[in-house]
Design a protein around this motif. Sequence first.
Motif, mmCIF file in Angstrom:
data_model
loop_
_atom_site.group_PDB
_atom_site.id
_atom_site.type_symbol
_atom_site.label_atom_id
_atom_site.label_comp_id
_atom_site.label_asym_id
_atom_site.label_seq_id
_atom_site.Cartn_x
_atom_site.Cartn_y
_atom_site.Cartn_z
ATOM 1 N N ALA A 1 0.833 -1.206 0.000
ATOM 2 C CA ALA A 1 0.000 0.000 0.000
ATOM 3 C C ALA A 1 0.867 1.255 0.000
ATOM 4 N N TYR A 2 1.878 1.270 0.818
ATOM 5 C CA TYR A 2 2.713 2.466 0.940
ATOM 6 C C TYR A 2 3.542 2.692 -0.319
ATOM 7 N N ALA A 3 3.974 1.601 -0.945
ATOM 8 C CA ALA A 3 4.781 1.727 -2.167
ATOM 9 C C ALA A 3 4.000 2.417 -3.282
ATOM 10 N N GLY A 4 2.679 2.323 -3.245
ATOM 11 C CA GLY A 4 1.870 2.930 -4.297
ATOM 12 C C GLY A 4 1.484 4.371 -4.041
ATOM 13 N N LEU A 5 1.919 4.942 -2.927
ATOM 14 C CA LEU A 5 1.573 6.324 -2.589
ATOM 15 C C LEU A 5 2.664 7.286 -3.030
ATOM 16 N N GLU A 6 2.266 8.451 -3.448
ATOM 17 C CA GLU A 6 3.224 9.494 -3.804
ATOM 18 C C GLU A 6 3.096 10.653 -2.816
ATOM 19 N N GLY A 7 4.218 11.130 -2.336
ATOM 20 C CA GLY A 7 4.224 12.274 -1.437
ATOM 21 C C GLY A 7 3.634 11.993 -0.073
ATOM 22 N N ALA A 8 3.595 10.732 0.325
ATOM 23 C CA ALA A 8 3.026 10.381 1.625
ATOM 24 C C ALA A 8 4.022 10.684 2.741
ATOM 25 N N PRO A 9 3.533 10.871 3.975
ATOM 26 C CA PRO A 9 4.450 11.037 5.106
ATOM 27 C C PRO A 9 5.327 9.802 5.251
ATOM 28 N N PRO A 10 6.439 9.899 5.962
ATOM 29 C CA PRO A 10 7.277 8.714 6.186
ATOM 30 C C PRO A 10 6.485 7.607 6.875
ATOM 31 N N LEU A 11 6.908 6.383 6.638
ATOM 32 C CA LEU A 11 6.323 5.217 7.301
ATOM 33 C C LEU A 11 7.349 4.680 8.299
ATOM 34 N N VAL A 12 6.939 4.519 9.546
ATOM 35 C CA VAL A 12 7.808 3.990 10.604
ATOM 36 C C VAL A 12 7.205 2.698 11.125
ATOM 37 N N LEU A 13 8.024 1.659 11.218
ATOM 38 C CA LEU A 13 7.610 0.386 11.802
ATOM 39 C C LEU A 13 8.528 0.068 12.974
ATOM 40 N N ILE A 14 7.948 -0.247 14.124
ATOM 41 C CA ILE A 14 8.706 -0.612 15.314
ATOM 42 C C ILE A 14 8.218 -1.981 15.769
ATOM 43 N N GLY A 15 9.097 -2.965 15.769
ATOM 44 C CA GLY A 15 8.642 -4.289 16.170
ATOM 45 C C GLY A 15 9.744 -5.320 16.169
ATOM 46 N N ARG A 16 9.345 -6.551 16.429
ATOM 47 C CA ARG A 16 10.269 -7.669 16.545
ATOM 48 C C ARG A 16 10.395 -8.385 15.208
ATOM 49 N N ASN A 17 11.622 -8.679 14.808
ATOM 50 C CA ASN A 17 11.848 -9.449 13.592
ATOM 51 C C ASN A 17 11.304 -10.858 13.759
ATOM 52 N N CYS A 18 10.680 -11.381 12.741
ATOM 53 C CA CYS A 18 10.116 -12.731 12.752
ATOM 54 C C CYS A 18 10.591 -13.467 11.503
ATOM 55 N N PRO A 19 10.428 -14.793 11.456
ATOM 56 C CA PRO A 19 10.898 -15.537 10.275
ATOM 57 C C PRO A 19 10.298 -15.045 8.959
ATOM 58 N N ASP A 20 9.066 -14.518 8.994
ATOM 59 C CA ASP A 20 8.450 -14.069 7.741
ATOM 60 C C ASP A 20 8.471 -12.549 7.588
ATOM 61 N N THR A 21 9.357 -11.871 8.318
ATOM 62 C CA THR A 21 9.499 -10.426 8.171
ATOM 63 C C THR A 21 10.054 -10.100 6.784
ATOM 64 N N PRO A 22 9.458 -9.143 6.065
ATOM 65 C CA PRO A 22 9.996 -8.778 4.744
ATOM 66 C C PRO A 22 11.445 -8.311 4.843
ATOM 67 N N THR A 23 12.182 -8.545 3.797
ATOM 68 C CA THR A 23 13.596 -8.134 3.769
ATOM 69 C C THR A 23 13.795 -6.830 3.011
ATOM 70 N N GLN A 24 12.778 -6.389 2.283
ATOM 71 C CA GLN A 24 12.869 -5.127 1.556
ATOM 72 C C GLN A 24 11.637 -4.280 1.850
ATOM 73 N N TRP A 25 11.852 -2.966 1.913
ATOM 74 C CA TRP A 25 10.785 -2.032 2.229
ATOM 75 C C TRP A 25 10.785 -0.888 1.217
#
Length: 433
Positions: free
Chosen positions: A257-281
């Motif tokens: 969803a965020y990748a498709g937005l233009e001029g959006a505010p920054p996106l911040v994620l705070i959390g624990r890494n898991c086996p299925d955590t994405p490797t690219q943002w």
Amino acid sequence: MRILMLTQFYHPAIGGEERHVRDLAGFLVGRGHHVAVATVWRDGLPEREVDQGVRIVRIKGLTQRWRGLFTDPNRTHVPPFPDPGLTAALWRVIASERIEVVHAHNWLLHAFLPLKRANGPRLVVTLHDLSLACVTKSAIHRGETCSGPALRKCAACAADHYGAAKGSITLAANWMSGGLERRLVDRFLPVSAAVAVGNRLVDGPTPWEVVPNFVRDDVASPGGAGDERLAGLPREPFILFVGDLRRFKGVAVLSRAYAGLEGAPPLVLIGRNCPDTPTQWPSNTHVFHDWPHDAVMHAWSRSLAGVLPSIGPEACATVLMEGMASGRPMIATRVGGNPDIVHHDVNGLLVRPGDSDGLAQAIAALAADEGLRSRLAAGARRTVKAFMASSVGPRIEAVYRDVLDHRRPAPATAAGIGFGDLCLPGAGGEDGG
């Protein structure tokens, strides 16, 4: 009242469930109760200590000795069956602390089941997930919401989640233990109506009532303003996600969803890494791991809005309450207990789970409309009062008093096994469990 909390992980472990138990224990101590917490021992931590008036006892089981069973050596999960080492340790704690009510919050409760007596401590269980009906606790099957338990389907999910051997044992044990729970628990406290339905409590044999998670009344006034981690946050207001960085929480949907937005505010994620955590943002995304709670609350105060795009039935997300207590509108998916907290166009926005386009539109709407943000923020502050300790804590106290006044007799046998045969010698009686 003399109360024992059972939780497999506890402070300083980070997580919504751990924080809930700590906050509840502290609230009860403040109300004059004697509170102890039994939790699984971790390397580097003392076996006994006092934390904000709460007596912490860290106990060891047989399964925790086999570190190879666990992917994370610091999170040695309790099995869904009585571990003899944990049961023996709990018997000693219950006797020495003269416990009247045992309040369990996860699978550590199974270590107490062999100690349950009609004239011993009452057993209250808060259901934070769907573990009573689902071995993976999430009711997700092949990426979609599960339609209900079935042997072949559950066996496949258990094998995928735990591994083939561990999965079959865990599945069988959880099904058997679930039957015992329904017969021995004095009161179930599902944290949302969705959790009650998902665990098949409706029309079941055990009394239950919905009591949600809560946040401290002062949660929006954290300490630790000088935490060096905060320097890594964007200077401008941002969209904030807090939670495990896993597929169940919808982080992959959020990324699309965020990748498709233009001029959006920054996106911040705070959390624990898991086996299925994405490797690219996507670009302009900032990812941080394992922050202390005070730092997370400071991040909320600097955010524009919060987002929780879970694809599965979220039980009762404390993170939504924390964002709302900070006066932030929340975007959440219409699943599980989320609609109990986020009311569409009143204190936030609800979107369909897995709908990256709908999520992008909601983010864009909040980012562009200051009036909308202000109106929803005001609604958030009003709503969250019902989810604060001063509102929810007394309800839990009332449950304790009720189960002590109306004792539910414990069956003499379960699955053909006499409970006296399972208990340690002398474990019965008023103080012994």
